[in-house]
Design an enzyme around this catalytic site. Structure first.
Site, PDB file in Angstrom:
ATOM      1  N   HIS A  42       4.992  -3.390  -4.662  1.00 38.90           N
ATOM      2  CA  HIS A  42       4.741  -2.997  -3.277  1.00 38.90           C
ATOM      3  C   HIS A  42       5.885  -2.159  -2.743  1.00 38.90           C
ATOM      4  O   HIS A  42       6.992  -2.161  -3.287  1.00 38.90           O
ATOM      5  CB  HIS A  42       4.494  -4.229  -2.395  1.00 38.90           C
ATOM      6  CG  HIS A  42       5.649  -5.181  -2.318  1.00 38.90           C
ATOM      7  ND1 HIS A  42       6.245  -5.531  -1.131  1.00 38.90           N
ATOM      8  CD2 HIS A  42       6.316  -5.870  -3.275  1.00 38.90           C
ATOM      9  CE1 HIS A  42       7.225  -6.396  -1.368  1.00 38.90           C
ATOM     10  NE2 HIS A  42       7.286  -6.618  -2.668  1.00 38.90           N
ATOM     11  N   CYS A  76       3.100   1.004   3.351  1.00 39.21           N
ATOM     12  CA  CYS A  76       2.743   0.253   2.138  1.00 39.21           C
ATOM     13  C   CYS A  76       1.291   0.465   1.736  1.00 39.21           C
ATOM     14  O   CYS A  76       0.972   0.482   0.541  1.00 39.21           O
ATOM     15  CB  CYS A  76       3.041  -1.236   2.319  1.00 39.21           C
ATOM     16  SG  CYS A  76       2.135  -2.005   3.685  1.00 39.21           S
ATOM     17  N   HIS A 120       0.456  -6.453   5.309  1.00 42.23           N
ATOM     18  CA  HIS A 120       1.250  -5.812   4.256  1.00 42.23           C
ATOM     19  C   HIS A 120       0.368  -5.722   3.026  1.00 42.23           C
ATOM     20  O   HIS A 120      -0.415  -6.634   2.758  1.00 42.23           O
ATOM     21  CB  HIS A 120       2.507  -6.635   3.955  1.00 42.23           C
ATOM     22  CG  HIS A 120       3.380  -6.012   2.914  1.00 42.23           C
ATOM     23  ND1 HIS A 120       3.979  -4.781   3.093  1.00 42.23           N
ATOM     24  CD2 HIS A 120       3.737  -6.442   1.676  1.00 42.23           C
ATOM     25  CE1 HIS A 120       4.679  -4.481   2.014  1.00 42.23           C
ATOM     26  NE2 HIS A 120       4.546  -5.471   1.134  1.00 42.23           N
TER      27      HIS A 120
END
Length: 165
Positions: A55, A133, A43
């Site tokens: 994020h 992301c 991530h």
């Protein structure tokens, strides 16, 4: 000549002394991309300073998500969030991930932070292959969305097809 990879940092389950946490945060600069190793996937977040990141998070993305974070494959939307780095990382390992700096010039840091802050709370389309992301944070830092993770996994898939056909 081999180069040493960026150092890995790990937030432990027990609270760290404030002094160690502050020294760790000092190693990060606003505008840095942070890669969090979730075990099976990564991530990415944008460090904005003072211990916070921004994020793009589908509902299945949370600290220590592990394999359950892979549920993001089925997600079609995600929310831009501003959270404490420690809360996003949990017990996972993370490091600075400005690997595209050798290919693209980062935008000015104030512009990166201002754009990121303006998007907090926004719900955006999400697609693991085309708008994840990593695409989100690289577009903030460089002005162009890119995902090394998708490119590498696509290449691995393509190589497997060739080898096992």
């Amino acid at each position: 000549m081999a180069t040493n990879p960026a150092p890995l940092y790990k937030v432990t389950a027990s609270p760290e002394p404030l002094k160690r946490m502050v020294s760790r945060i000092k190693k990060l600069n606003p505008g840095d991309l942070i890669k969090i190793h979730r075990g099976g996937y990564h991530h990415l977040a944008l460090y904005i300073g003072e211990g916070y990141v921004i994020h793009l998070a589908p509902s299945s993305e949370y600290a220590d998500a592990g394999v359950s974070g892979l549920k993001s494959i089925a997600q079609s939307i995600a929310t831009v969030k501003k959270e404490k780095l420690q809360d996003v990382v949990g017990k996972d390992v993370y490091h600075i991930y400005n690997v595209l700096d050798n290919q693209s010039t980062p935008l000015p840091t104030p512009d990166i932070i201002q754009k990121a802050q303006s998007l907090v709370g926004t719900v955006l389309p999400y697609n693991l292959a085309t708008r994840n992301c990593e695409h989100f944070v690289t577009e903030l830092r460089y002005g162009t969305p890119k995902s090394q993770q998708v490119q590498l996994s696509g290449m691995t898939f393509y190589i497997r097809i060739i080898l096992y056909s």
